[in-house]
Scaffold this motif. Sequence first.
Motif, short mmCIF file in Angstrom:
data_model
loop_
_atom_site.label_atom_id
_atom_site.label_comp_id
_atom_site.label_asym_id
_atom_site.label_seq_id
_atom_site.Cartn_x
_atom_site.Cartn_y
_atom_site.Cartn_z
N ASN A 1 -2.56 5.33 -2.51
CA ASN A 1 -1.90 4.55 -2.09
C ASN A 1 -2.13 4.80 0.09
O ASN A 1 -1.87 3.87 0.97
N LYS A 2 -1.79 5.82 -0.02
CA LYS A 2 -1.34 7.09 1.16
C LYS A 2 -2.97 7.62 1.65
O LYS A 2 -2.69 6.29 3.01
N TYR A 3 -4.04 6.98 0.90
CA TYR A 3 -5.09 8.62 1.43
C TYR A 3 -6.55 7.01 2.08
O TYR A 3 -6.90 6.75 3.04
N LEU A 4 -6.66 6.65 0.76
CA LEU A 4 -7.80 6.12 0.13
C LEU A 4 -7.58 4.63 0.34
O LEU A 4 -8.06 3.97 0.69
N LEU A 5 -7.24 4.24 -0.55
CA LEU A 5 -6.80 2.61 0.06
C LEU A 5 -6.77 1.79 0.80
O LEU A 5 -7.68 0.62 0.93
N PRO A 6 -6.09 2.20 1.55
CA PRO A 6 -6.14 1.61 3.01
C PRO A 6 -7.54 1.74 3.49
O PRO A 6 -8.14 1.51 4.96
N LYS A 7 -8.38 2.73 3.68
CA LYS A 7 -9.96 2.52 3.93
C LYS A 7 -11.08 2.49 3.30
O LYS A 7 -12.34 2.75 3.50
N SER A 8 -10.59 2.00 1.83
CA SER A 8 -11.27 1.00 1.02
C SER A 8 -11.55 -0.46 0.93
O SER A 8 -10.53 -1.02 1.99
N ILE A 9 -12.80 -1.00 0.77
CA ILE A 9 -12.81 -3.34 0.32
C ILE A 9 -12.23 -3.49 -0.41
O ILE A 9 -12.26 -4.22 -0.65
N LEU A 10 -12.13 -2.67 -1.42
CA LEU A 10 -11.63 -3.40 -2.93
C LEU A 10 -11.38 -2.23 -3.90
O LEU A 10 -11.68 -1.32 -3.84
N THR A 11 -9.67 -2.62 -4.46
CA THR A 11 -9.33 -1.51 -5.57
C THR A 11 -9.75 -2.48 -6.80
O THR A 11 -9.30 -3.32 -7.14
N THR A 12 -9.54 -1.76 -7.77
CA THR A 12 -10.14 -2.88 -9.46
C THR A 12 -8.84 -2.18 -11.12
O THR A 12 -9.54 -1.70 -11.91
N PRO A 13 -7.52 -2.08 -10.22
CA PRO A 13 -6.95 -1.25 -11.32
C PRO A 13 -6.89 -2.00 -12.33
O PRO A 13 -7.05 -3.43 -12.45
N ASN A 14 -6.43 -1.73 -13.91
CA ASN A 14 -6.42 -1.98 -14.86
C ASN A 14 -4.52 -2.75 -14.31
O ASN A 14 -4.09 -2.34 -13.80
N VAL A 15 -3.95 -3.17 -15.68
CA VAL A 15 -2.62 -3.32 -15.73
C VAL A 15 -1.69 -1.99 -15.52
O VAL A 15 -0.82 -1.89 -14.56
N SER A 16 -2.08 -0.86 -16.46
CA SER A 16 -1.07 0.20 -15.66
C SER A 16 -1.16 0.62 -14.05
O SER A 16 -0.48 1.63 -14.28
N GLU A 17 -2.93 0.39 -14.23
CA GLU A 17 -2.75 1.26 -13.17
C GLU A 17 -2.24 0.55 -11.80
O GLU A 17 -1.53 1.54 -10.84
N ALA A 18 -2.04 -0.67 -11.90
CA ALA A 18 -1.82 -1.72 -10.53
C ALA A 18 0.13 -1.61 -10.81
O ALA A 18 0.60 -1.62 -9.50
N GLU A 19 0.23 -1.36 -12.29
CA GLU A 19 1.40 -1.79 -12.54
C GLU A 19 2.47 0.25 -10.97
O GLU A 19 3.19 0.03 -10.60
N LYS A 20 1.68 0.97 -11.36
CA LYS A 20 1.56 1.87 -10.42
C LYS A 20 0.89 2.09 -8.88
O LYS A 20 1.86 3.12 -8.64
N LEU A 21 0.56 1.60 -8.28
CA LEU A 21 -0.27 1.39 -7.43
C LEU A 21 0.88 0.05 -6.85
O LEU A 21 0.94 0.50 -5.66
N SER A 22 1.84 -0.48 -7.77
CA SER A 22 2.33 -1.71 -6.58
C SER A 22 4.00 -0.92 -7.05
O SER A 22 4.45 -1.60 -6.28
N GLY A 23 4.19 -0.53 -7.97
CA GLY A 23 5.57 0.13 -8.03
C GLY A 23 6.61 -0.85 -8.61
O GLY A 23 7.88 -1.25 -9.56
N ILE A 24 5.64 -1.91 -9.77
CA ILE A 24 6.23 -3.24 -10.40
C ILE A 24 5.61 -3.57 -11.02
O ILE A 24 4.66 -3.00 -11.89
N ASN A 25 6.56 -3.98 -12.04
CA ASN A 25 6.07 -4.30 -13.70
C ASN A 25 4.96 -5.57 -14.04
O ASN A 25 6.34 -6.10 -12.98
N ILE A 26 3.95 -5.33 -14.43
CA ILE A 26 2.72 -6.76 -14.55
C ILE A 26 3.33 -7.34 -16.43
O ILE A 26 2.61 -6.51 -17.28
N ASN A 27 3.73 -8.18 -16.15
CA ASN A 27 4.57 -8.78 -17.95
C ASN A 27 3.18 -10.17 -17.40
O ASN A 27 2.91 -10.90 -18.51
#
Length: 244
Positions: free
Chosen positions: A122-148
């Motif tokens: 979140n701090k270094y790479l994503l702001p400089k990237s064109i796309l990220t492709t997380p699965n649900v577990s990874e997206a939860e860690k990146l966003s800080g919310i639960n995804i159901n």
Amino acid sequence: MIVMSIAGVDPSGGAGIFADLKTFQAIGVYGTGIVTALTSQNPYEFFSTQPVSPEYIEEQIDSVMDAYEVEFIKTGMLYSPEIIKLVAEKVKEYDLKAVVDPVMVATSGGNLTKEDIADAFNKYLLPKSILTTPNVSEAEKLSGININNKEEAIKATELIDCNCFITGGHLDGINVINVNNEITVKKQDLIETENLHGSGCNLSSAITAYLAKENSLMDSCFKAMDYVYNGIKNGNYGTLIAKI
């Protein structure tokens, strides 16, 4: 058309750089590979990781960029905040367009990275990237919310500081794509199979390859979804000769 994968090595060939290179070749682009870590794993069990030093990763990147014109890259397992920061610096230095697969845990269940990896993305790479492709577990860690459900997945894409494609393998086949703040939801039928090892690697590398072939970001996502779906269905990642 020359692309780059910055990722780990899976000796079983189903994930990581070996999988990326096979996907690049199948879609019709030339792939280069920067090794961030060695792993001992197979599709069913993860054993250990041996990371490469940031200094040597930097030398690998510079050596490739010294010889080839690369525009589009994908990242996979980056292992540590230090490596993520380095890759972000190289993305800026060489004006690269990065598709980030924020790998944290192997399909077989092994922890592939150090702690605090999501914060570094979140701090270094994503702001400089064109796309990220997380699965649900990874997206939860990146966003800080639960995804159901779909609504929570959409909210997560809005909280992540990058165009975001949350894959639907753990969300009843519901894929959520947020590109330039436009939400696209596409549901795919789930396939009963054990042939899922490396599916995230193949998705991000396929997107990268289609981008290099001058497809738009959204079209690249859709074509990559079809590529991975057929790979899962037929059990033949990297042997699908793309006709697109």
